[in-house]
Design a protein around this motif. Structure first.
Motif, mmCIF file in Angstrom:
data_model
loop_
_atom_site.group_PDB
_atom_site.id
_atom_site.type_symbol
_atom_site.label_atom_id
_atom_site.label_comp_id
_atom_site.label_asym_id
_atom_site.label_seq_id
_atom_site.Cartn_x
_atom_site.Cartn_y
_atom_site.Cartn_z
ATOM 1 N N ALA A 133 0.815 -1.219 0.000
ATOM 2 C CA ALA A 133 0.000 0.000 0.000
ATOM 3 C C ALA A 133 0.845 1.264 0.000
ATOM 4 N N GLY A 134 2.104 1.171 0.371
ATOM 5 C CA GLY A 134 2.973 2.344 0.320
ATOM 6 C C GLY A 134 3.681 2.606 1.629
ATOM 7 N N PRO A 135 4.650 3.530 1.608
ATOM 8 C CA PRO A 135 5.472 3.776 2.788
ATOM 9 C C PRO A 135 4.680 4.337 3.967
ATOM 10 N N ARG A 136 3.588 5.009 3.693
ATOM 11 C CA ARG A 136 2.774 5.590 4.761
ATOM 12 C C ARG A 136 2.193 4.499 5.658
ATOM 13 N N TYR A 137 1.885 3.353 5.077
ATOM 14 C CA TYR A 137 1.246 2.285 5.827
ATOM 15 C C TYR A 137 2.249 1.287 6.388
ATOM 16 N N GLN A 138 3.479 1.342 5.931
ATOM 17 C CA GLN A 138 4.506 0.425 6.423
ATOM 18 C C GLN A 138 4.885 0.724 7.865
ATOM 19 N N LEU A 139 4.572 1.923 8.342
ATOM 20 C CA LEU A 139 4.923 2.312 9.703
ATOM 21 C C LEU A 139 4.051 1.620 10.743
ATOM 22 N N HIS A 140 2.881 1.125 10.358
ATOM 23 C CA HIS A 140 1.950 0.506 11.291
ATOM 24 C C HIS A 140 2.453 -0.862 11.725
ATOM 25 N N ASP A 141 2.203 -1.180 12.993
ATOM 26 C CA ASP A 141 2.630 -2.462 13.561
ATOM 27 C C ASP A 141 1.411 -3.363 13.723
ATOM 28 N N PRO A 142 1.267 -4.384 12.864
ATOM 29 C CA PRO A 142 0.091 -5.254 12.937
ATOM 30 C C PRO A 142 0.242 -6.427 13.901
ATOM 31 N N SER A 143 1.262 -6.413 14.737
ATOM 32 C CA SER A 143 1.561 -7.600 15.551
ATOM 33 C C SER A 143 0.449 -7.945 16.538
ATOM 34 N N THR A 144 -0.351 -6.968 16.983
ATOM 35 C CA THR A 144 -1.419 -7.261 17.941
ATOM 36 C C THR A 144 -2.786 -7.374 17.284
ATOM 37 N N TRP A 145 -2.880 -7.129 15.998
ATOM 38 C CA TRP A 145 -4.186 -7.140 15.335
ATOM 39 C C TRP A 145 -4.882 -8.489 15.411
ATOM 40 N N PRO A 146 -4.208 -9.620 15.171
ATOM 41 C CA PRO A 146 -4.908 -10.912 15.289
ATOM 42 C C PRO A 146 -5.428 -11.168 16.709
ATOM 43 N N GLN A 147 -4.655 -10.780 17.712
ATOM 44 C CA GLN A 147 -5.094 -10.972 19.098
ATOM 45 C C GLN A 147 -6.314 -10.108 19.384
ATOM 46 N N GLN A 148 -6.277 -8.852 18.944
ATOM 47 C CA GLN A 148 -7.432 -7.971 19.138
ATOM 48 C C GLN A 148 -8.646 -8.499 18.371
ATOM 49 N N ALA A 149 -8.417 -9.007 17.171
ATOM 50 C CA ALA A 149 -9.517 -9.553 16.383
ATOM 51 C C ALA A 149 -10.124 -10.765 17.079
ATOM 52 N N GLY A 150 -9.304 -11.563 17.747
ATOM 53 C CA GLY A 150 -9.820 -12.707 18.500
ATOM 54 C C GLY A 150 -10.734 -12.260 19.633
ATOM 55 N N LEU A 151 -10.341 -11.204 20.343
ATOM 56 C CA LEU A 151 -11.185 -10.683 21.407
ATOM 57 C C LEU A 151 -12.486 -10.116 20.848
ATOM 58 N N ALA A 152 -12.404 -9.413 19.721
ATOM 59 C CA ALA A 152 -13.597 -8.841 19.112
ATOM 60 C C ALA A 152 -14.524 -9.945 18.599
ATOM 61 N N LYS A 153 -13.958 -11.006 18.049
ATOM 62 C CA LYS A 153 -14.768 -12.114 17.536
ATOM 63 C C LYS A 153 -15.545 -12.773 18.667
ATOM 64 N N GLN A 154 -14.885 -12.894 19.825
ATOM 65 C CA GLN A 154 -15.532 -13.502 20.987
ATOM 66 C C GLN A 154 -16.416 -12.503 21.735
ATOM 67 N N GLN A 155 -16.474 -11.279 21.232
ATOM 68 C CA GLN A 155 -17.269 -10.177 21.797
ATOM 69 C C GLN A 155 -16.876 -9.882 23.241
ATOM 70 N N LYS A 156 -15.576 -9.929 23.498
ATOM 71 C CA LYS A 156 -15.041 -9.562 24.810
ATOM 72 C C LYS A 156 -14.618 -8.101 24.730
ATOM 73 N N TRP A 157 -15.619 -7.228 24.689
ATOM 74 C CA TRP A 157 -15.376 -5.815 24.414
ATOM 75 C C TRP A 157 -14.625 -5.127 25.551
ATOM 76 N N GLU A 158 -14.954 -5.440 26.809
ATOM 77 C CA GLU A 158 -14.258 -4.811 27.936
ATOM 78 C C GLU A 158 -12.786 -5.213 27.953
ATOM 79 N N GLU A 159 -12.527 -6.482 27.713
ATOM 80 C CA GLU A 159 -11.144 -6.963 27.672
ATOM 81 C C GLU A 159 -10.390 -6.327 26.503
ATOM 82 N N LEU A 160 -11.087 -6.181 25.381
ATOM 83 C CA LEU A 160 -10.474 -5.527 24.216
ATOM 84 C C LEU A 160 -10.134 -4.079 24.534
#
Length: 172
Positions: A133-160
């Protein structure tokens, strides 16, 4: 101590220089000749090796020059992932810390529309999307996105929300 004085006979000096010059010239010619012989031998060996490899390649090509009953993937540079099922609406990926509207759009273009898809996507693949997508988006760190997505999928909103607050405040 008796130091013997070195005497130089000026009459024999031109003869000595001529002898040294002849010896150096002879050594140069002999070295050139030996190098030429050695290099010629190496070149001949390489030519023989090339001919052997050409023969092996021709044999291999005749072995693989058969018709194939199954389709062969050509130009396959991108993995195709199944689209989301039509009975499930896309999730709001912007809930995840680090994903805004543009990154959500990038992920959607790559076929990631749900928390489950984001959770199952490898970090290398997500990073490749951001890099593409370009250098502007390379700065983002996606390392926690799958973990956050797991919490959102389980609808653990407070924990998220606690996890996001922890990320924002910089605590591990």
């Amino acid at each position: 101590m008796n130091l013997t004085a070195i005497t130089i006979d000026l009459d024999s000096l031109p003869v000595a220089v001529a002898e040294i010059t002849v010896l150096l010239t002879a050594a140069t010619v002999a070295g050139w000749f030996l190098a030429k012989v050695i290099i010629r031998k190496r070149i001949d060996n390489l030519r023989e090796l090339i001919e052997e490899k050409k023969y092996e390649l021709a044999q291999y090509r005749t072995l693989t020059n058969t018709t194939v009953d199954y389709p062969i993937a050509t130009n396959a540079h991108k993995t195709v992932y199944p689209p989301i099922s039509p009975d499930h609406a896309p999730d709001d990926l912007k809930v995840i810390e680090g994903i805004g509207p543009k990154i959500e759009e990038i992920l959607n273009k790559e076929g990631i529309h749900t928390y489950e898809q984001l959770m199952e996507t490898s970090l290398l693949r997500i990073a490749s999307f951001l890099k593409k997508a370009g250098p502007r988006y390379q700065l983002h760190d996606p390392s926690t996105w799958p973990q956050q997505a797991g919490l959102a999928k389980q609808q653990k909103w407070e924990e998220l929300e606690r996890f996001k607050h922890k990320l924002i405040s910089g605590r591990s």
